[in-house]
Write a protein that holds these residues in place. Structure first.
Motif, PDB file in Angstrom:
ATOM      1  N   GLY A 160      53.503  32.254  42.426  1.00  0.00           N
ATOM      2  CA  GLY A 160      52.411  31.582  43.107  1.00  0.00           C
ATOM      3  C   GLY A 160      51.754  32.494  44.129  1.00  0.00           C
ATOM      4  N   PHE A 161      50.841  31.913  44.888  1.00  0.00           N
ATOM      5  CA  PHE A 161      50.043  32.656  45.870  1.00  0.00           C
ATOM      6  C   PHE A 161      50.349  32.129  47.256  1.00  0.00           C
ATOM      7  N   ASP A 162      50.609  33.051  48.168  1.00  0.00           N
ATOM      8  CA  ASP A 162      50.875  32.698  49.558  1.00  0.00           C
ATOM      9  C   ASP A 162      49.579  32.847  50.353  1.00  0.00           C
ATOM     10  N   PRO A 163      48.904  31.746  50.706  1.00  0.00           N
ATOM     11  CA  PRO A 163      47.627  31.855  51.422  1.00  0.00           C
ATOM     12  C   PRO A 163      47.780  32.387  52.840  1.00  0.00           C
ATOM     13  N   LYS A 164      48.991  32.303  53.402  1.00  0.00           N
ATOM     14  CA  LYS A 164      49.197  32.776  54.768  1.00  0.00           C
ATOM     15  C   LYS A 164      49.107  34.292  54.854  1.00  0.00           C
ATOM     16  N   THR A 165      49.599  34.976  53.839  1.00  0.00           N
ATOM     17  CA  THR A 165      49.595  36.441  53.835  1.00  0.00           C
ATOM     18  C   THR A 165      48.656  37.010  52.784  1.00  0.00           C
ATOM     19  N   ASN A 166      47.966  36.115  52.041  1.00  0.00           N
ATOM     20  CA  ASN A 166      47.042  36.547  50.986  1.00  0.00           C
ATOM     21  C   ASN A 166      47.771  37.426  49.975  1.00  0.00           C
ATOM     22  N   ASP A 167      48.909  36.932  49.522  1.00  0.00           N
ATOM     23  CA  ASP A 167      49.792  37.745  48.685  1.00  0.00           C
ATOM     24  C   ASP A 167      50.336  36.903  47.529  1.00  0.00           C
ATOM     25  N   TYR A 168      50.550  37.564  46.393  1.00  0.00           N
ATOM     26  CA  TYR A 168      51.180  36.913  45.240  1.00  0.00           C
ATOM     27  C   TYR A 168      52.670  37.208  45.265  1.00  0.00           C
ATOM     28  N   LYS A 169      53.478  36.188  44.936  1.00  0.00           N
ATOM     29  CA  LYS A 169      54.923  36.350  45.004  1.00  0.00           C
ATOM     30  C   LYS A 169      55.598  35.790  43.747  1.00  0.00           C
ATOM     31  N   VAL A 170      56.642  36.496  43.318  1.00  0.00           N
ATOM     32  CA  VAL A 170      57.501  36.043  42.223  1.00  0.00           C
ATOM     33  C   VAL A 170      58.866  35.740  42.830  1.00  0.00           C
ATOM     34  N   VAL A 171      59.422  34.592  42.475  1.00  0.00           N
ATOM     35  CA  VAL A 171      60.706  34.148  43.026  1.00  0.00           C
ATOM     36  C   VAL A 171      61.738  34.058  41.911  1.00  0.00           C
TER      37      VAL A 171
END
Length: 382
Positions: A160-171
């Motif tokens: 998904g996308f983290d709007p707080k850091t403007n970053d895409y993350k894989v978990v």
């Protein structure tokens, strides 16, 4: 006016006007524009422009399509289908995967967000971020936690996308299995990959996994409100929604509705995005009955509302709900792996004449320029 004079005038347009014009162009035209001049290429590949273009795409309903992962002639094909005002679910375009999974398997869709697809093969270490619209992909570095380092594990992915850091993350959430008998006592390990850093890191926040959590669904989680949502199971076999906030990188849980005892073995199968909230699917394998619950107020467990009643009249022996259309209809995977659209109000069923497979992925999609600004750092253009 000659063509050369026209080009000169275009070259003297202020950057603000050029970027405004580019924003309204189709993706294919924008890609062509990157070859016109270094100035245009620099403007288009600017992260600020890519973000502005994405915001514009989100506000245009005609740019929203639904993504299906299917196979044709033993090849992985990803098809975008028109949604708005199109009851026939017409195919808009399709992309053949640039990846080749070892036969007879296929890559699994971990999730899709802002035009990027996250794919893995057999929940293993081969993980990709792919934007088919700009024909670019990135193979993620191998995670730190593997079979060699920690032993056999049961793995759940999320993207998904983290709007707080403007970053895409894989978990990655791994339940380490010392032995099959120790499964419920397995030690959860959580790793997060950040596109901005290009690295995996192990979370100390993995300790915040609910201590009662014994098993997490391997199905792709629902990404809503900056968080990932899985169906999870407690040690005493009760199901709940496990939530991971991509900004705070902490877990929490949302209780599912208590079922009356007479419902028998109605099993929670998956969580789906529903507008700005989530919905939960239940089905009874023996009869094909389906329940759908919608969380009217996101995050408030008391707001779960039954979206539909049990539906024994669908005429299918064991339908599996996979997601919602924007018009409120539900996409079901029939026992013959055919995709059908079901209207819970009218009870009408429409065969979409699309063949899926057991883990067919279904979700919303928006065309974007994501990864276009990543000229190096392992991003491959094909």
């Amino acid at each position: 006016m000659s063509d050369s004079n026209k080009l000169i005038r275009w070259g003297y347009l202020p950057d603000e006007i050029l970027t405004h014009i580019f924003t309204f162009l189709p993706i294919k035209s924008i890609i062509i524009c990157t070859s016109v001049s270094k100035t245009w290429k620099s403007l288009i590949q600017n992260p600020t422009f890519i973000s502005t273009h994405l915001h514009h795409s989100h506000t245009k309903s005609q740019n929203l399509f639904l993504l299906l992962n299917i196979s044709r002639n033993d090849r992985e094909v990803y098809a975008l289908h028109k949604e708005d005002d199109d009851p026939d679910f017409t195919e808009y375009t399709s992309f053949e995967s640039p990846f080749h999974a070892p036969a007879p398997g296929f890559h699994e869709v971990v999730g899709t967000c802002n035009g990027l697809l996250c794919l893995s093969y057999d929940h293993a270490n081969d993980i990709f971020l792919w934007n088919p619209c700009v024909r670019k992909f990135l193979q993620l570095p191998y995670p730190d936690v593997t079979v060699d380092t920690h032993g056999v594990s049961c793995t759940s992915f999320g993207f998904g996308f983290d709007p707080k850091t403007n970053d895409y993350k894989v978990v990655r959430i791994l339940s380490i299995m010392g032995s099959p008998s120790d499964f419920v006592k397995s030690r959860p390990v959580v790793e997060v990959y950040s596109l901005s850093t290009g690295e995996w890191r192990m979370l100390s926040a993995s300790a915040s996994l609910p201590p009662v959590c014994a098993k997490i669904s391997h199905r792709p989680p629902a990404f809503a409100n900056g968080a990932l949502h899985w169906i999870a199971v407690t040690n005493d076999k009760k199901r709940f929604v496990l939530v991971f906030d991509l900004g705070d990188e902490v877990f929490r849980q949302i209780l599912l509705p208590e079922l009356p005892s007479y419902t028998g073995k109605m099993m929670w199968t998956r969580v789906s995005v529903y507008g700005n909230s989530i919905a939960g699917f239940q089905r009874r394998v023996e009869t094909g009955q389906i329940n759908i619950w919608v969380m009217k107020e996101y995050g408030v467990a008391s707001s779960w509302t039954k979206f539909s009643h049990q539906c024994p009249t669908l005429g299918m022996p064991s339908p599996c709900p996979v997601g919602f259309r924007r018009n409120g209809e539900v996409i079901l995977l029939n026992i013959g792996l055919e995709l059908v659209s079901w209207n819970p109000d009218s009870q009408n069923i429409k065969n979409l004449e699309i063949n899926g497979y057991f883990d067919t992925f279904f979700g919303s999609y928006v065309e974007s320029l994501a990864l276009l600004d990543k000229a190096t750092e392992g991003v491959v253009t094909y």
